[in-house]
Design a protein around this motif. Sequence first.
Motif, short mmCIF file in Angstrom:
data_model
loop_
_atom_site.label_atom_id
_atom_site.label_comp_id
_atom_site.label_asym_id
_atom_site.label_seq_id
_atom_site.Cartn_x
_atom_site.Cartn_y
_atom_site.Cartn_z
N ARG A 43 -2.75 15.78 -15.18
CA ARG A 43 -2.38 14.79 -16.20
C ARG A 43 -3.61 14.25 -16.91
NH1 ARG A 43 2.67 13.32 -13.83
NH2 ARG A 43 1.66 12.91 -11.85
N ASP A 44 -4.64 13.89 -16.14
CA ASP A 44 -5.82 13.23 -16.69
C ASP A 44 -6.74 14.20 -17.43
OD1 ASP A 44 -4.89 10.88 -15.59
OD2 ASP A 44 -6.16 11.01 -13.80
N ASP A 45 -6.93 15.40 -16.85
CA ASP A 45 -7.98 16.29 -17.34
C ASP A 45 -7.49 17.41 -18.24
OD1 ASP A 45 -9.71 14.75 -15.85
OD2 ASP A 45 -9.66 16.08 -14.11
N VAL A 46 -6.24 17.82 -18.11
CA VAL A 46 -5.72 18.91 -18.92
C VAL A 46 -4.82 18.38 -20.03
CG1 VAL A 46 -4.39 21.06 -18.93
CG2 VAL A 46 -5.88 20.52 -16.98
N THR A 59 -1.47 10.29 -19.39
CA THR A 59 -0.97 9.81 -18.10
C THR A 59 0.54 9.74 -18.06
OG1 THR A 59 -1.21 7.51 -18.85
CG2 THR A 59 -3.07 8.47 -17.64
N ALA A 60 1.19 9.84 -19.24
CA ALA A 60 2.65 9.77 -19.28
C ALA A 60 3.31 11.13 -19.10
CB ALA A 60 3.11 9.16 -20.60
N THR A 61 2.52 12.20 -19.00
CA THR A 61 3.10 13.52 -18.82
C THR A 61 3.93 13.57 -17.53
OG1 THR A 61 1.21 14.53 -19.95
CG2 THR A 61 2.58 15.99 -18.62
N SER A 62 5.15 14.06 -17.63
CA SER A 62 6.07 14.02 -16.49
C SER A 62 5.75 15.12 -15.48
CB SER A 62 7.51 14.18 -16.97
OG SER A 62 7.72 15.48 -17.47
N ASN A 63 6.15 14.86 -14.22
CA ASN A 63 6.03 15.90 -13.18
C ASN A 63 6.83 17.13 -13.56
OD1 ASN A 63 4.37 14.32 -11.61
ND2 ASN A 63 6.00 13.59 -10.27
N HIS A 64 7.96 16.91 -14.21
CA HIS A 64 8.80 18.03 -14.64
C HIS A 64 8.04 18.98 -15.57
CE1 HIS A 64 12.40 20.18 -15.94
NE2 HIS A 64 12.08 19.91 -17.19
N THR A 65 7.31 18.40 -16.52
CA THR A 65 6.53 19.22 -17.46
C THR A 65 5.45 20.01 -16.71
OG1 THR A 65 6.91 17.66 -19.27
CG2 THR A 65 5.01 19.14 -19.47
#
Length: 740
Positions: A78-81, A85-91
Amino acid sequence: MYLILLSYSVLFRMENNKNDILMAKFNAVFRLGNIDVDPKTDQLKCADKQIEIQSMAMKVLCYFCEHSDRLITRDNLRDDVWKNTATSNHTINNHIYSLRRNLGKLDPDVKYIHTVTGGGTSGYRLSETLVHYDDTQLPNDESAELVTVTTPTVANDKKISKKTQRFGRLMFAAIVAVVCFTVLGYSQFIQTTDYKDVQQLTDLPGREQSASVAADGNFFVYANKKTKQQAWELFASSMDNPSKSVKVFNSEGNRDNFPSIAPSGQKIAFHRLKDGEEGIYVATFDRSTLKASQERRVIALEPNNLSTSISWLDETHFYYSIHEVSWAPKKIYLFDISSGLSEQVSSPALNSHGDFANTVSPDKQWMAILRADSYWDIELILYDITINRFIETGVKLSHLRLNVSFSDDSKSVYFIDSNGYLSRFDLASSVTTRISQQQYVGYWPLKIPGRNQFLLQQDWGLSSLTTEIVSVKNPVVGGDGTRQVVVNNGLAIRAIEGVNDGGFIFASVKPNRQLELWRYKEGKAYKLDEFIEKADYRYPLSLHWQQGSEQALLTVDGSCRSININTGKDSPLCPKGERLYAGTYSADLQSIYFATFDNNQSKAVKMAHTGYPIEPLPLLKNANMVRDGGKGILYYRIEPGNDIYQFDLTTQKSKKLIGRSYIANGYTTNDFVVVNDGIYFMDKPLEQSNAIYYYDFSSNKIRYLFDTPNLYPNIVLSDEQQLIYLLQSAHNDTHLLLLQ
């Protein structure tokens, strides 16, 4: 003190960007286990098998490789790619799954990515050895030397840091010196590079665009369209007397556009779109009369290539960008006039829009390219012509600004940045600087050789600067098909949706690509001022009204928001990171249907009207828009394709209802509208005009209603279906500008 703090700030930013710097070394081909990985082309190869993966999946793989010595968590990704920080686990899970599946296709006997659980932390870890090819060898060369890559441990990092302390102090001093020089010279620099004097350069009636300036700066050629009904034509003017325009060809109706002047000024290449004669043409050009003759088609093009970018290398070669097929990204080719042969130069990712602009530098060493990804995020790419090498500049543009140009000495590239300012990228220092404080003056900036001036295009896009809403008296209920303009707010209207009281709401796009929301009611249009405009709101977008309420759904930028149709006040509704498009309410208003993607394949999902949960609809395979017709029947469109299907919720069966040839936007919600007795839809059958049709449920027959000048996919019906509201281009005068 200011200089010291500024220097520390520079060092701090360098530290924060270390992941980007580390990832940069994974630009060349490397090997992971038995698989060759090419990050530049997003390709994986094992033995005789080769596949292309998503660009984001490639970034994830490279990140795994860079940190192959440790456990990678979702938060790391989430942080580096994603850097969100809002990117979901599903994605994230979907990308890992896709990556594993593709690696398994090439090397099924090896599990490259392991899931690690337990010990209080879960994540992923690579299981195979990572190696780099020696720079002097090719990946398919069996004698290539493989160099095993190991990531330095923390202890080694500390040891290296001690050895380089002296170097660090020298570097810090150098940074302070550079900052001092920059600050002391900044005022003078701005004074000598602030382009602020703007004046109209040409004054033909109609629209003027896509200019090309001669290498000596003495004349230019451009396209003009006098009225909506007339075809594009080429004109030329002397730079010393620009208001005097000469029609380049005597013939009419050729639909000529996108000219490019050869280095000698004695030839031009251009794009002709005349039906049956589409292609790139070359003609002899007379510099004294500004007339062209002896045009001949050198490259035949399919009609789906509506625009091309042409840039001459020398008198017998030029670069051009086209789609091979309508769904493929634009690629750049080098054409040899002598042999009549083309050679492919660029290979953008398949899931991107490709390379839509290319300009050769005056010294013929460089070509500047604007490359668009699948979201129309733009990157400036440099191509070193002498060694056939592509170089990423790091310059990102969030909005389409069409073209770039070089300085006379070929050391700088000029472009319009995402905020509408003329900017310069220095090739030697990789530093970008704004060189004008004038915002949104114009687009397509062309440096005029030998002069401290720029030629700009006042119109901001290839499509009309404005569109307008027209009402048509509906023939289905006895109307005569006459039409009337009801809204022209001077902007590009891109989505409309009917609401109560016989009115509608609509979204307009400003020249800076930001959205405004408007309401049409009782014959008047007004802006909804409480809508919060944001720079990241962009295509695709759609609107859908929650019937009987004061709320509507705005689907934009892969998410959705609830909108008050009276004030424009908006609030987030969809979960973040889900990539949802074309939202429509169910007939009972308890659910919302969306299109989303799984491994680049469109599919339908359903979300509760409150925003949670989201569940897949596996029976609506490949659907990219769903409309609930009530009575247990859904209607949907699939991708790829334009046909309309019907799904019975009781029998759980689908059938094709209406075959269509073409629509302009695959993510709209109202290219067809379902009513009690039938379906209104738009289409452009082969070799026929854009038109509106009506499918009658009782007779299962299709009725032609009327032609439309454009195929903007928006149909809105008034109360009792007396009027049909549509979008059409609004032809406004736009000119070429001079900035100095």
